[in-house]
Design an enzyme around this catalytic site. Structure first.
Site, PDB file in Angstrom:
ATOM      1  N   ASP A  47      -0.596   7.038  28.337  1.00  0.00           N
ATOM      2  CA  ASP A  47      -1.356   7.150  26.884  1.00  0.00           C
ATOM      3  C   ASP A  47      -2.904   6.573  26.800  1.00  0.00           C
ATOM      4  O   ASP A  47      -3.052   6.401  27.639  1.00  0.00           O
ATOM      5  CB  ASP A  47      -0.767   6.001  26.020  1.00  0.00           C
ATOM      6  CG  ASP A  47       0.046   6.124  24.900  1.00  0.00           C
ATOM      7  OD1 ASP A  47       0.825   6.774  23.829  1.00  0.00           O
ATOM      8  OD2 ASP A  47      -1.345   7.060  23.949  1.00  0.00           O
ATOM      9  N   VAL A  71      -3.744  13.594  29.362  1.00  0.00           N
ATOM     10  CA  VAL A  71      -3.189  14.152  29.977  1.00  0.00           C
ATOM     11  C   VAL A  71      -4.325  15.585  30.482  1.00  0.00           C
ATOM     12  O   VAL A  71      -3.125  16.348  30.055  1.00  0.00           O
ATOM     13  CB  VAL A  71      -1.453  14.066  29.460  1.00  0.00           C
ATOM     14  CG1 VAL A  71      -0.866  12.612  29.489  1.00  0.00           C
ATOM     15  CG2 VAL A  71      -1.690  14.290  28.243  1.00  0.00           C
ATOM     16  N   SER A 150       9.913  20.872  19.569  1.00  0.00           N
ATOM     17  CA  SER A 150       9.672  20.492  17.702  1.00  0.00           C
ATOM     18  C   SER A 150      10.980  22.054  17.714  1.00  0.00           C
ATOM     19  O   SER A 150      10.843  22.965  18.297  1.00  0.00           O
ATOM     20  CB  SER A 150       8.449  20.563  17.297  1.00  0.00           C
ATOM     21  OG  SER A 150       9.179  20.092  16.419  1.00  0.00           O
ATOM     22  N   TYR A 164       0.272  23.377  16.475  1.00  0.00           N
ATOM     23  CA  TYR A 164       1.223  22.853  16.809  1.00  0.00           C
ATOM     24  C   TYR A 164       3.066  23.216  16.998  1.00  0.00           C
ATOM     25  O   TYR A 164       3.527  23.206  18.186  1.00  0.00           O
ATOM     26  CB  TYR A 164       0.865  21.443  16.276  1.00  0.00           C
ATOM     27  CG  TYR A 164       2.434  20.676  15.992  1.00  0.00           C
ATOM     28  CD1 TYR A 164       2.019  19.763  16.990  1.00  0.00           C
ATOM     29  CD2 TYR A 164       3.882  21.072  15.591  1.00  0.00           C
ATOM     30  CE1 TYR A 164       3.553  18.419  17.116  1.00  0.00           C
ATOM     31  CE2 TYR A 164       4.864  19.797  15.852  1.00  0.00           C
ATOM     32  CZ  TYR A 164       4.068  19.073  16.671  1.00  0.00           C
ATOM     33  OH  TYR A 164       5.971  17.834  17.388  1.00  0.00           O
ATOM     34  N   LYS A 168       4.191  24.987  20.498  1.00  0.00           N
ATOM     35  CA  LYS A 168       6.117  23.611  20.705  1.00  0.00           C
ATOM     36  C   LYS A 168       7.387  25.286  21.097  1.00  0.00           C
ATOM     37  O   LYS A 168       7.501  24.727  22.173  1.00  0.00           O
ATOM     38  CB  LYS A 168       6.647  22.902  19.902  1.00  0.00           C
ATOM     39  CG  LYS A 168       5.954  21.729  19.107  1.00  0.00           C
ATOM     40  CD  LYS A 168       6.005  20.431  20.857  1.00  0.00           C
ATOM     41  CE  LYS A 168       5.116  19.245  20.505  1.00  0.00           C
ATOM     42  NZ  LYS A 168       5.116  18.497  21.716  1.00  0.00           N
TER      43      LYS A 168
HETATM   44  N1  NAD Z   1       8.089  12.645  15.471  1.00  0.00           N
HETATM   45  C1  NAD Z   1       8.377  13.657  14.906  1.00  0.00           C
HETATM   46  O1  NAD Z   1       9.009  14.281  13.593  1.00  0.00           O
HETATM   47  C2  NAD Z   1       8.749  14.648  16.069  1.00  0.00           C
HETATM   48  C3  NAD Z   1       9.585  16.144  15.462  1.00  0.00           C
HETATM   49  C4  NAD Z   1       9.096  16.650  16.707  1.00  0.00           C
HETATM   50  C5  NAD Z   1       8.583  16.945  18.640  1.00  0.00           C
HETATM   51  N2  NAD Z   1       8.172  15.622  18.398  1.00  0.00           N
HETATM   52  C6  NAD Z   1       7.209  15.441  19.454  1.00  0.00           C
HETATM   53  O2  NAD Z   1       7.302  14.100  20.261  1.00  0.00           O
HETATM   54  C7  NAD Z   1       6.595  13.474  20.598  1.00  0.00           C
HETATM   55  C8  NAD Z   1       6.477  11.866  21.216  1.00  0.00           C
HETATM   56  O3  NAD Z   1       6.099  11.905  19.274  1.00  0.00           O
HETATM   57  P1  NAD Z   1       5.782  10.993  18.223  1.00  0.00           P
HETATM   58  O4  NAD Z   1       6.865  11.953  17.376  1.00  0.00           O
HETATM   59  O5  NAD Z   1       6.678   9.522  19.452  1.00  0.00           O
HETATM   60  O6  NAD Z   1       4.589  10.446  18.129  1.00  0.00           O
HETATM   61  P2  NAD Z   1       3.711   9.286  18.489  1.00  0.00           P
HETATM   62  O7  NAD Z   1       2.298   9.830  17.685  1.00  0.00           O
HETATM   63  O8  NAD Z   1       4.573   7.576  17.987  1.00  0.00           O
HETATM   64  O9  NAD Z   1       3.947   9.015  19.420  1.00  0.00           O
HETATM   65  C9  NAD Z   1       2.297  10.281  20.736  1.00  0.00           C
HETATM   66  C10 NAD Z   1       2.186   9.140  21.128  1.00  0.00           C
HETATM   67  O10 NAD Z   1       1.150  10.271  22.208  1.00  0.00           O
HETATM   68  C11 NAD Z   1      -0.356   9.660  22.713  1.00  0.00           C
HETATM   69  N3  NAD Z   1      -0.713  10.721  22.973  1.00  0.00           N
HETATM   70  C12 NAD Z   1      -1.628  11.813  22.063  1.00  0.00           C
HETATM   71  N4  NAD Z   1      -2.825  12.214  22.495  1.00  0.00           N
HETATM   72  C13 NAD Z   1      -2.345  11.183  23.983  1.00  0.00           C
HETATM   73  C14 NAD Z   1      -3.551  12.555  25.337  1.00  0.00           C
HETATM   74  N5  NAD Z   1      -3.714  13.454  24.990  1.00  0.00           N
HETATM   75  N6  NAD Z   1      -3.208  11.721  26.467  1.00  0.00           N
HETATM   76  C15 NAD Z   1      -2.151  10.869  26.768  1.00  0.00           C
HETATM   77  N7  NAD Z   1      -1.296  10.274  25.550  1.00  0.00           N
HETATM   78  C16 NAD Z   1      -1.536  11.108  24.222  1.00  0.00           C
HETATM   79  C17 NAD Z   1      -0.631   9.063  21.412  1.00  0.00           C
HETATM   80  O11 NAD Z   1      -1.344   8.074  21.967  1.00  0.00           O
HETATM   81  C18 NAD Z   1       0.272   8.444  20.951  1.00  0.00           C
HETATM   82  O12 NAD Z   1       0.836   7.164  21.855  1.00  0.00           O
HETATM   83  C19 NAD Z   1       4.956  14.999  20.622  1.00  0.00           C
HETATM   84  O13 NAD Z   1       5.458  15.770  22.006  1.00  0.00           O
HETATM   85  C20 NAD Z   1       5.478  15.396  19.687  1.00  0.00           C
HETATM   86  O14 NAD Z   1       5.436  16.908  19.220  1.00  0.00           O
HETATM   87  C21 NAD Z   1       8.172  14.781  17.178  1.00  0.00           C
END
Ligand code: NAD
Length: 255
Positions: A47, A71, A150, A164, A168
């Site tokens: 992270d 990443v 997503s 975004y 996805k």
């Molecule tokens: N929460 C939602 O509603 C939702 C819906 C659909 C998809 N998603 C997907 O689920 C995944 C996780 O999201 P989440 O909701 O847990 O959000 P979150 O923000 O809680 O977690 C995302 C994590 O990714 C880390 N991150 C961001 N950029 C980074 C980088 N360049 N290198 C390494 N780490 C990095 C952040 O620091 C964070 O800890 C994402 O890919 C998101 O698009 C989430």
């Protein structure tokens, strides 16, 4: 005579296995990390949030190897994979989960730097990390990958989240193509969460009126939790999903 592939639950399956979770310091990634450690795995957690990584390390000790890794940077990914393999001996499972919404902008106004940032963090990272994962050693013949797509891939997401949503959609295509490339040695699937209450859209979720409005259009009438998405991720990563590859599973309360 067909080789027998007995159905397995995730209980016992992850014992002594190694997984890598990107974006594992918070939200869905942290919930998956917690479940995998609970099931006996050792987990590499990457992270950019050092403070949250430290919390994860405090919670799980040497069952996790936490590292600050962006990443979106290929060199950083390759170096971190080398360190992970040196520490744990190999890596068997991967959750490509790190992601950002990015600054809200329409296609008309899209700024090139921001577009590159969202594409790099959400999409190019999946190429970099998957490539490093495939090249890393593993003693297992049933490796698996789960990517985070997503429902925005098909709904287009909120207006202003076009970059975004595009990434996805591409992650869904990437999943199907990578599943073909890696079969039969590894399975590759994706999850398409709906609205999950994590920090990714803190600005939107901070207002209870927004939560109510979003819940009202979801058949199950509520937002999902990170733990519910993590259950689906652990299932797809495990031997309980041994005949499933190249699919995108909605975790969206029916939306
Ligand atoms: N929460 C939602 O509603 C939702 C819906 C659909 C998809 N998603 C997907 O689920 C995944 C996780 O999201 P989440 O909701 O847990 O959000 P979150 O923000 O809680 O977690 C995302 C994590 O990714 C880390 N991150 C961001 N950029 C980074 C980088 N360049 N290198 C390494 N780490 C990095 C952040 O620091 C964070 O800890 C994402 O890919 C998101 O698009 C989430």
């Amino acid at each position: 005579m067909q080789q027998s592939h007995s159905a397995a639950t995730s209980v016992g399956y992850f014992q002594d296995r190694v997984a890598l979770v990107t974006g594992g310091a918070s939200g869905i990634g942290r919930a998956v990390t917690d479940k995998l450690v609970g099931l006996g795995a050792r987990v590499g957690v990457w992270d950019i949030n050092a403070e949250r990584l430290a919390e994860c390390r405090t919670a799980h000790g040497d069952r996790v190897m936490t590292a600050v890794v962006n990443v979106a940077e290929r060199k950083a990914v390759d170096a971190a994979m080398e360190a992970l393999v040196a520490n744990f001996g190999g890596v068997d499972h991967l959750l490509n989960n790190a992601g950002i919404i990015g600054t809200r902008m329409t296609a008309e106004d899209m700024n090139e730097l921001e577009l590159d940032r969202v594409l790099s963090v959400n999409l190019k990272s999946a190429f970099y990390v998957s490539s490093a994962f495939i090249r890393a050693p593993s003693a297992r013949e049933d490796r698996s990958v789960v990517n985070l797509s997503s429902i925005a891939a098909r709904t287009g997401g909120m207006v202003g989240n076009i970059a975004y949503a595009t990434t996805k959609g591409a992650i869904a295509s990437f999943t199907v193509a990578l599943a073909k490339e890696l079969a039969p040695k590894a399975r590759v699937n994706a999850l398409a969460p709906g609205v999950i209450n994590t920090e990714i859209q803190q600005d939107v979720f901070a207002d209870p009126a927004n939560i109510e409005a979003m819940a009202s259009v979801i058949p199950l009438k509520r937002l999902g939790t990170a733990a519910e998405v993590a259950d689906a991720a652990v299932w797809l990563l495990s031997g309980a999903a041994s005949y499933i590859t190249g699919v995108v599973v909605d975790v969206s309360g029916g939306r």
